[in-house]
Design an enzyme around this catalytic site. Sequence first.
Site, mmCIF file in Angstrom:
data_model
loop_
_atom_site.group_PDB
_atom_site.id
_atom_site.type_symbol
_atom_site.label_atom_id
_atom_site.label_comp_id
_atom_site.label_asym_id
_atom_site.label_seq_id
_atom_site.Cartn_x
_atom_site.Cartn_y
_atom_site.Cartn_z
ATOM 1 N N SER A 29 0.810 -1.222 0.000
ATOM 2 C CA SER A 29 0.000 0.000 0.000
ATOM 3 C C SER A 29 0.837 1.262 0.000
ATOM 4 C CB SER A 29 -0.873 0.072 1.265
ATOM 5 O OG SER A 29 -1.767 -0.972 1.327
ATOM 6 N N HIS A 60 -3.788 0.713 -4.694
ATOM 7 C CA HIS A 60 -3.157 -0.473 -5.272
ATOM 8 C C HIS A 60 -3.483 -0.464 -6.761
ATOM 9 C CE1 HIS A 60 -2.400 -2.613 -1.381
ATOM 10 N NE2 HIS A 60 -3.305 -1.748 -1.000
ATOM 11 N N TYR A 84 -8.392 -10.077 2.865
ATOM 12 C CA TYR A 84 -9.616 -9.384 3.300
ATOM 13 C C TYR A 84 -10.524 -8.978 2.140
ATOM 14 C CZ TYR A 84 -6.998 -5.025 2.378
ATOM 15 O OH TYR A 84 -6.264 -4.028 1.805
ATOM 16 N N GLU A 85 -9.963 -8.977 0.926
ATOM 17 C CA GLU A 85 -10.799 -8.661 -0.235
ATOM 18 C C GLU A 85 -11.768 -9.805 -0.545
ATOM 19 O OE1 GLU A 85 -8.544 -6.392 -3.504
ATOM 20 O OE2 GLU A 85 -6.928 -7.250 -2.294
ATOM 21 N N ALA A 112 2.891 -1.819 4.241
ATOM 22 C CA ALA A 112 2.634 -0.741 5.193
ATOM 23 C C ALA A 112 2.149 -1.440 6.458
ATOM 24 C CB ALA A 112 1.559 0.185 4.651
ATOM 25 N N MET A 210 -1.808 -6.677 7.130
ATOM 26 C CA MET A 210 -2.819 -7.608 6.626
ATOM 27 C C MET A 210 -2.358 -8.364 5.378
ATOM 28 S SD MET A 210 -5.933 -4.875 6.932
ATOM 29 C CE MET A 210 -6.021 -3.772 8.357
ATOM 30 N N SER A 211 -1.054 -8.513 5.230
ATOM 31 C CA SER A 211 -0.558 -9.144 3.995
ATOM 32 C C SER A 211 0.715 -9.935 4.269
ATOM 33 C CB SER A 211 -0.270 -8.062 2.953
ATOM 34 O OG SER A 211 0.823 -7.249 3.367
ATOM 35 N N ASN A 234 1.927 3.869 11.243
ATOM 36 C CA ASN A 234 1.175 4.321 12.425
ATOM 37 C C ASN A 234 1.663 3.512 13.622
ATOM 38 O OD1 ASN A 234 -0.451 2.217 10.744
ATOM 39 N ND2 ASN A 234 -1.156 1.934 12.848
ATOM 40 N N HIS A 247 -7.010 4.736 6.581
ATOM 41 C CA HIS A 247 -6.343 4.196 5.395
ATOM 42 C C HIS A 247 -5.583 5.307 4.670
ATOM 43 C CE1 HIS A 247 -5.467 1.467 2.151
ATOM 44 N NE2 HIS A 247 -6.095 2.207 1.271
HETATM 45 N N1 HPA Z 1 -2.761 -2.707 11.589
HETATM 46 C C1 HPA Z 1 -2.955 -3.542 10.548
HETATM 47 N N2 HPA Z 1 -2.586 -3.257 9.315
HETATM 48 C C2 HPA Z 1 -1.979 -2.069 9.094
HETATM 49 C C3 HPA Z 1 -1.753 -1.154 10.123
HETATM 50 C C4 HPA Z 1 -2.166 -1.490 11.434
HETATM 51 O O1 HPA Z 1 -2.009 -0.735 12.415
HETATM 52 N N3 HPA Z 1 -1.130 -0.064 9.573
HETATM 53 C C5 HPA Z 1 -0.981 -0.339 8.248
HETATM 54 N N4 HPA Z 1 -1.496 -1.556 7.952
#
Ligand code: HPA
Length: 272
Positions: A29, A60, A84-85, A112, A210-211, A234, A247
């Site tokens: 991402s 993406h 998740y898609e 990310a 998530m990947s 983050n 996001h």
């Molecule tokens: N959690 C899950 N997936 C993410 C995060 C997060 O804090 N930041 C970027 N992708």
Amino acid sequence: MMMDKLKETAAFLKEKTGFNPAIGIVLGSGLGGLVDEIDIKHRLPYKEIPNFLASTVEGHAGQLIFGELSGKQVMAMQGRFHYYEGYPMEKVTFPIRVMRLMGVHTLFVSNAAGGLNPAFEVGDLMIIRDHINMFPENPLRGPNIDELGTRFPEMSETYCRELIGKAKQIAIKNKIKFQSGVYIGSPGPTLETPAEYKMFRILGADSTGMSTVPEVIVARHAGMRVFGISVITNLSEPSEMDKPTTHEEVQNVAGAAASKMTQLFKELIREM
Ligand code: HPA
């Protein structure tokens, strides 16, 4: 048959590009900026590739890039497929297996991610030393494809130590700040509750996203060397003033940090 589909797609791409790349790259991402450094020969939107699916997430782009980076042939995924898609694991990981059939033996992955380690700052690069699979399934579940790899793959050195060592040297030489740690991959699409972030930290992880984990498992199964980077977008323990993670924020921070990751990947590939 899975193997037939893989061969069909690999044959299509070979025919279309004439490429036989040894290096594959997966851009997460907001991390597509690396593509600007590639001397691009072919750009193929996923929807034009047999047996691929279109990526649905904002940020993406969803295309396969063939070109040269640091003088070497590479194939790069700009945008990936996420669990998740709604895609089954075999679709999420399909492009990695196609890469293997195209000749790729070293895979560069990026994501990310949220930072769990309290020493991390937003915008940090984390060299992935190891991972924890929190997805509800393993992409290798089901009949083993013996042509690709063994039934019970060994996972003691999932992320290539030699590449990690080289990456650290390159980062130091080029004054790129880096962290290293364990990535925990979970299904999403929700970000974590404060209690879940805390749980992931207790489990031993430094970053979460998530990947990546499904793709890396499939790559190791097929005997590829793997190098991975999390861009920390983050923190799990934001200060009182920080807003909750969105996001959009993830995209913005990733974009800004992508140039450091790009430099690291470029130099590593140059030395290969
Ligand atoms: N959690 C899950 N997936 C993410 C995060 C997060 O804090 N930041 C970027 N992708």
